[in-house]
Design a protein around this motif. Structure first.
Motif, short mmCIF file in Angstrom:
data_model
loop_
_atom_site.label_atom_id
_atom_site.label_comp_id
_atom_site.label_asym_id
_atom_site.label_seq_id
_atom_site.Cartn_x
_atom_site.Cartn_y
_atom_site.Cartn_z
N THR A 7 -35.70 -4.86 41.06
CA THR A 7 -34.62 -4.95 42.05
C THR A 7 -33.81 -6.23 41.85
O THR A 7 -32.58 -6.22 41.94
CB THR A 7 -35.21 -4.92 43.48
N GLN A 8 -34.48 -7.32 41.57
CA GLN A 8 -33.77 -8.58 41.34
C GLN A 8 -32.96 -8.53 40.05
O GLN A 8 -31.88 -9.11 39.98
CB GLN A 8 -34.76 -9.74 41.31
N LYS A 9 -33.47 -7.84 39.04
CA LYS A 9 -32.70 -7.68 37.80
C LYS A 9 -31.43 -6.89 38.06
O LYS A 9 -30.36 -7.23 37.55
CB LYS A 9 -33.54 -6.99 36.73
N ILE A 10 -31.53 -5.84 38.85
CA ILE A 10 -30.35 -5.05 39.21
C ILE A 10 -29.38 -5.94 39.99
O ILE A 10 -28.16 -5.91 39.77
CB ILE A 10 -30.75 -3.80 40.03
N GLY A 11 -29.91 -6.74 40.91
CA GLY A 11 -29.08 -7.65 41.69
C GLY A 11 -28.36 -8.67 40.83
O GLY A 11 -27.19 -8.97 41.07
N MET A 12 -29.05 -9.19 39.82
CA MET A 12 -28.40 -10.14 38.91
C MET A 12 -27.26 -9.46 38.16
O MET A 12 -26.19 -10.06 37.97
CB MET A 12 -29.42 -10.72 37.91
N GLY A 18 -19.86 -8.57 39.66
CA GLY A 18 -18.99 -8.98 40.76
C GLY A 18 -18.18 -10.21 40.42
O GLY A 18 -16.97 -10.27 40.66
N VAL A 19 -18.84 -11.21 39.84
CA VAL A 19 -18.14 -12.43 39.44
C VAL A 19 -17.12 -12.12 38.35
O VAL A 19 -15.99 -12.63 38.37
CB VAL A 19 -19.15 -13.51 38.97
N GLY A 25 -9.81 -10.12 38.28
CA GLY A 25 -8.80 -9.81 39.28
C GLY A 25 -7.87 -10.99 39.54
O GLY A 25 -6.67 -10.81 39.78
N MET A 26 -8.41 -12.21 39.49
CA MET A 26 -7.55 -13.39 39.68
C MET A 26 -6.68 -13.64 38.45
O MET A 26 -5.54 -14.05 38.58
CB MET A 26 -8.40 -14.62 40.00
N ILE A 27 -7.23 -13.39 37.27
CA ILE A 27 -6.45 -13.55 36.04
C ILE A 27 -5.27 -12.59 36.03
O ILE A 27 -4.18 -12.93 35.57
CB ILE A 27 -7.35 -13.34 34.80
N LEU A 28 -5.48 -11.38 36.52
CA LEU A 28 -4.42 -10.38 36.55
C LEU A 28 -3.58 -10.47 37.83
O LEU A 28 -3.24 -9.45 38.44
CB LEU A 28 -5.01 -8.97 36.39
N PHE A 29 -3.27 -11.67 38.22
CA PHE A 29 -2.38 -11.95 39.34
C PHE A 29 -2.85 -11.32 40.64
O PHE A 29 -2.10 -10.63 41.33
CB PHE A 29 -0.94 -11.52 39.02
N GLY A 38 -15.00 -6.54 42.96
CA GLY A 38 -15.78 -7.75 42.73
C GLY A 38 -16.47 -8.24 43.99
O GLY A 38 -17.63 -8.65 43.95
N ASN A 39 -15.77 -8.20 45.12
CA ASN A 39 -16.37 -8.63 46.38
C ASN A 39 -17.56 -7.75 46.77
O ASN A 39 -18.62 -8.25 47.15
CB ASN A 39 -15.33 -8.59 47.50
#
Length: 128
Positions: A7-12, A18-19, A25-29, A38-39
């Motif tokens: 479960t922790q591996k899936i979370g990582m 997400g990051v 998303g920030m790079i693409l304005f 991502g959120n």
């Protein structure tokens, strides 16, 4: 070596994706679809890594109410379609929520071979 449950591996993985989507998303304005994905992935990944109960306790501690409000409010603002304003709220809330972890992260990065040597340069060492 740190042992992680499945479960922790899936979370990582979810947190990493997400990051990535937030950064992309920030790079693409400030593309609102990528930021929204991502959120959702970041918050879901955090819940998978530390567990639902601990995630709830982390976000809703009495002294972190303001930080949680800004972070989750920013997520909501991004989801309704105002990505720039939402990301400003999120970043402010993120720094308020995780400011206690930054010294730990910097200490960990200092032990990574290439990044550690960069952080130990004279001009950078005094600022971190």
């Amino acid at each position: 070596m740190i042992s992680l449950t499945d479960t922790q591996k899936i979370g990582m993985g979810l947190t990493g994706f997400g990051v990535f989507f937030l950064f992309f998303g920030m790079i693409l304005f400030f593309d609102k679809a990528l930021l929204a994905i991502g959120n959702v992935l970041f918050v879901a990944g955090l819940a998978f890594v530390i567990g639902l109960e601990r995630t709830f306790r982390f976000f809703f501690q009495r002294h972190k109410v303001k930080a949680t409000g800004f972070f989750l409010g920013g997520v909501f603002v991004v989801l309704i379609g105002w990505p720039l304003i939402g990301m400003i709220f999120e970043i402010y809330g993120f720094f308020l929520l995780f400011r206690g972890f930054f010294p730990v992260v910097v200490g960990f990065i200092r032990r990574v071979p290439v990044l550690g040597s960069l952080l130990n340069l004279p001009g950078i060492r005094s600022t971190t």
